[in-house]
Design a protein around this motif. Sequence first.
Motif, PDB file in Angstrom:
ATOM      1  N   ALA A 194      -0.050  -4.383  13.202  1.00 16.44           N
ATOM      2  CA  ALA A 194       0.766  -5.037  12.176  1.00 16.44           C
ATOM      3  C   ALA A 194       0.819  -4.189  10.912  1.00 16.44           C
ATOM      4  O   ALA A 194       1.860  -4.125  10.235  1.00 16.44           O
ATOM      5  CB  ALA A 194       0.203  -6.420  11.860  1.00 16.44           C
ATOM      6  N   ALA A 195      -0.283  -3.520  10.579  1.00 20.48           N
ATOM      7  CA  ALA A 195      -0.305  -2.653   9.399  1.00 20.48           C
ATOM      8  C   ALA A 195       0.658  -1.479   9.571  1.00 20.48           C
ATOM      9  O   ALA A 195       1.411  -1.130   8.651  1.00 20.48           O
ATOM     10  CB  ALA A 195      -1.722  -2.146   9.139  1.00 20.48           C
ATOM     11  N   VAL A 196       0.659  -0.870  10.750  1.00 20.85           N
ATOM     12  CA  VAL A 196       1.561   0.256  11.009  1.00 20.85           C
ATOM     13  C   VAL A 196       3.018  -0.209  10.983  1.00 20.85           C
ATOM     14  O   VAL A 196       3.884   0.436  10.374  1.00 20.85           O
ATOM     15  CB  VAL A 196       1.221   0.902  12.365  1.00 20.85           C
ATOM     16  N   LEU A 197       3.291  -1.333  11.634  1.00 20.39           N
ATOM     17  CA  LEU A 197       4.650  -1.872  11.655  1.00 20.39           C
ATOM     18  C   LEU A 197       5.122  -2.245  10.251  1.00 20.39           C
ATOM     19  O   LEU A 197       6.253  -1.940   9.854  1.00 20.39           O
ATOM     20  CB  LEU A 197       4.714  -3.086  12.578  1.00 20.39           C
ATOM     21  N   GLY A 198       4.251  -2.900   9.478  1.00 18.21           N
ATOM     22  CA  GLY A 198       4.620  -3.297   8.125  1.00 18.21           C
ATOM     23  C   GLY A 198       4.879  -2.109   7.218  1.00 18.21           C
ATOM     24  O   GLY A 198       5.823  -2.108   6.424  1.00 18.21           O
ATOM     25  N   ALA A 199       4.059  -1.060   7.356  1.00 18.99           N
ATOM     26  CA  ALA A 199       4.255   0.133   6.537  1.00 18.99           C
ATOM     27  C   ALA A 199       5.577   0.810   6.873  1.00 18.99           C
ATOM     28  O   ALA A 199       6.331   1.231   5.982  1.00 18.99           O
ATOM     29  CB  ALA A 199       3.087   1.096   6.735  1.00 18.99           C
ATOM     30  N   LEU A 232       8.872  -2.815  -4.380  1.00 18.91           N
ATOM     31  CA  LEU A 232       7.485  -3.235  -4.582  1.00 18.91           C
ATOM     32  C   LEU A 232       7.433  -4.594  -5.274  1.00 18.91           C
ATOM     33  O   LEU A 232       6.637  -5.468  -4.888  1.00 18.91           O
ATOM     34  CB  LEU A 232       6.742  -2.185  -5.401  1.00 18.91           C
ATOM     35  N   CYS A 233       8.272  -4.796  -6.295  1.00 20.76           N
ATOM     36  CA  CYS A 233       8.326  -6.102  -6.971  1.00 20.76           C
ATOM     37  C   CYS A 233       8.742  -7.196  -6.002  1.00 20.76           C
ATOM     38  O   CYS A 233       8.204  -8.305  -6.016  1.00 20.76           O
ATOM     39  CB  CYS A 233       9.297  -6.040  -8.151  1.00 20.76           C
ATOM     40  N   LYS A 234       9.708  -6.868  -5.146  1.00 20.59           N
ATOM     41  CA  LYS A 234      10.144  -7.830  -4.138  1.00 20.59           C
ATOM     42  C   LYS A 234       8.994  -8.192  -3.203  1.00 20.59           C
ATOM     43  O   LYS A 234       8.762  -9.364  -2.905  1.00 20.59           O
ATOM     44  CB  LYS A 234      11.300  -7.228  -3.334  1.00 20.59           C
ATOM     45  N   ALA A 270       0.814  -1.213   0.000  1.00 20.01           N
ATOM     46  CA  ALA A 270       0.000   0.000   0.000  1.00 20.01           C
ATOM     47  C   ALA A 270       0.849   1.266   0.000  1.00 20.01           C
ATOM     48  O   ALA A 270       0.467   2.273  -0.602  1.00 20.01           O
ATOM     49  CB  ALA A 270      -0.935  -0.004   1.212  1.00 20.01           C
ATOM     50  N   VAL A 271       2.006   1.234   0.669  1.00 20.51           N
ATOM     51  CA  VAL A 271       2.785   2.469   0.823  1.00 20.51           C
ATOM     52  C   VAL A 271       3.923   2.611  -0.186  1.00 20.51           C
ATOM     53  O   VAL A 271       4.316   3.738  -0.525  1.00 20.51           O
ATOM     54  CB  VAL A 271       3.363   2.573   2.257  1.00 20.51           C
ATOM     55  N   LEU A 272       4.464   1.512  -0.682  1.00 19.42           N
ATOM     56  CA  LEU A 272       5.637   1.601  -1.552  1.00 19.42           C
ATOM     57  C   LEU A 272       5.387   2.358  -2.859  1.00 19.42           C
ATOM     58  O   LEU A 272       6.290   3.056  -3.336  1.00 19.42           O
ATOM     59  CB  LEU A 272       6.176   0.197  -1.850  1.00 19.42           C
ATOM     60  N   PRO A 273       4.190   2.261  -3.486  1.00 24.29           N
ATOM     61  CA  PRO A 273       3.999   3.023  -4.730  1.00 24.29           C
ATOM     62  C   PRO A 273       4.157   4.528  -4.563  1.00 24.29           C
ATOM     63  O   PRO A 273       4.417   5.236  -5.536  1.00 24.29           O
ATOM     64  CB  PRO A 273       2.562   2.658  -5.139  1.00 24.29           C
TER      65      PRO A 273
END
Length: 436
Positions: free
Chosen positions: A99-104, A353-355, A54-57
């Motif tokens: 988990a969403a905050v940590l992952g972002a 993002l590809c990774k 969600a955040v990488l783009p």
Amino acid sequence: MGAALRRIQLGSALSAFGLGFTVPYLYVYVAQVRDLGAGTAGVVLAVFAMAALAVLPFTGRVIDRRGPLPVLLAASVVASLGAVALGFSSQVTASVLSAAVLGAGTAVMQPALATMLVRCSDTGTRTRAFAMQFFLQNLGLGIGGLVGGQIVDTERPASFTLLFLIEAVMFLVLGAITATVRMPRTPAVAAGVSGAGDSAPGGGMRALLSHRAMVQLCVLGFVVFFACYGQFESGLAAYGTEAAGIEPSTLGIALAANTAVIVVAQFVVLRLVERRRRSRVIAAVGLIWAFAWIVAGYAGLGHGSQTMATAAMISTYALFGLGESMLSPTVAPLVADLAPESMVGQYNSAFALCKQLALAVGPAVGGPMGASLHGPYIVTFVLFSLGITMLALRLGRRLTPVQDQPSLAAVPSRVVAVSLPEGAAAEAPVPVAVVR
């Protein structure tokens, strides 16, 4: 390394050390310690990965406009908050949101750190800088996992909370260390290069997608992460326990062997590959991994003794580690050398993002196959590994000699700018390099 690079590498290693405290135990923590069940644990792990998608783009453009350091500082604070929240979460909703905050936060760190390494290195030193980062991150993850394993106690939720607090502190330490880095000024770039991403209709992403060499590298990166990293804790683990009949505890030994090979071989391999063509090195990795999958096939389908099957599975993980140590000084620096100076952050984010896509799709495909379709599973990933070799050789034909083999550069340069997004070359003369 200069002072700036040393501080970036130290911060990167300490953040990996913090991640090592929690990553191996996240499933157990949610499912068993907090007693939220296997389904919730699966959702938490999925959200952790999907937050990155969600955040990488959007990350790359912010890095290029604001600089990598402010982005990294913000990401470290966000990741720290996510770790603290997850350490105290005892309900489903709180665990998923944490988990969403940590992952972002952790996802944004990757391209920000990579861009900082690019800014503080040149073509001549970049290969070693990324190899050192990979080495230190694996060492940090391994040590963090070992230390965390001595602390955790499934009967005491507070022991897991302590792990997440340590992780949160390490993220803040990363931010504090990198905040002291004096980033060099971005060197002037020829108009035809710096304007390639911004002048194209649709912005930088459209320019990136028109850059065929970068698109091919992204496809290659997806296959690399899908065929290796996306299988470690899913398909290959399921195959090892179901087809090869190894004990689950042996998977820990196999992962340790993987890390040990990386730590021991990284700088020996670096000396061998840094004066060779990157495309050829990546192609060799595909052959090594194809052999690794054949060895795994013997473990599960060879009908040998249990001892031989166990040794074969450990050897498979070790061979993957050898390939990883060859990729670290080739793939990430190549992303940087393909990028126009004004789009380094976007190129790093696109590759990240590809990774992340590969890491999301890999377990979903490989897990069920490794558990039940043993023969087709091995054949499929032998073919994917050979596909890495073919894609690497094809990519090599689109690279300039210096992009493919940086040791050919007579003078260290910040950006190798011969291979540009299509359409940019017609707008301005193409320099060979921008020299510091």
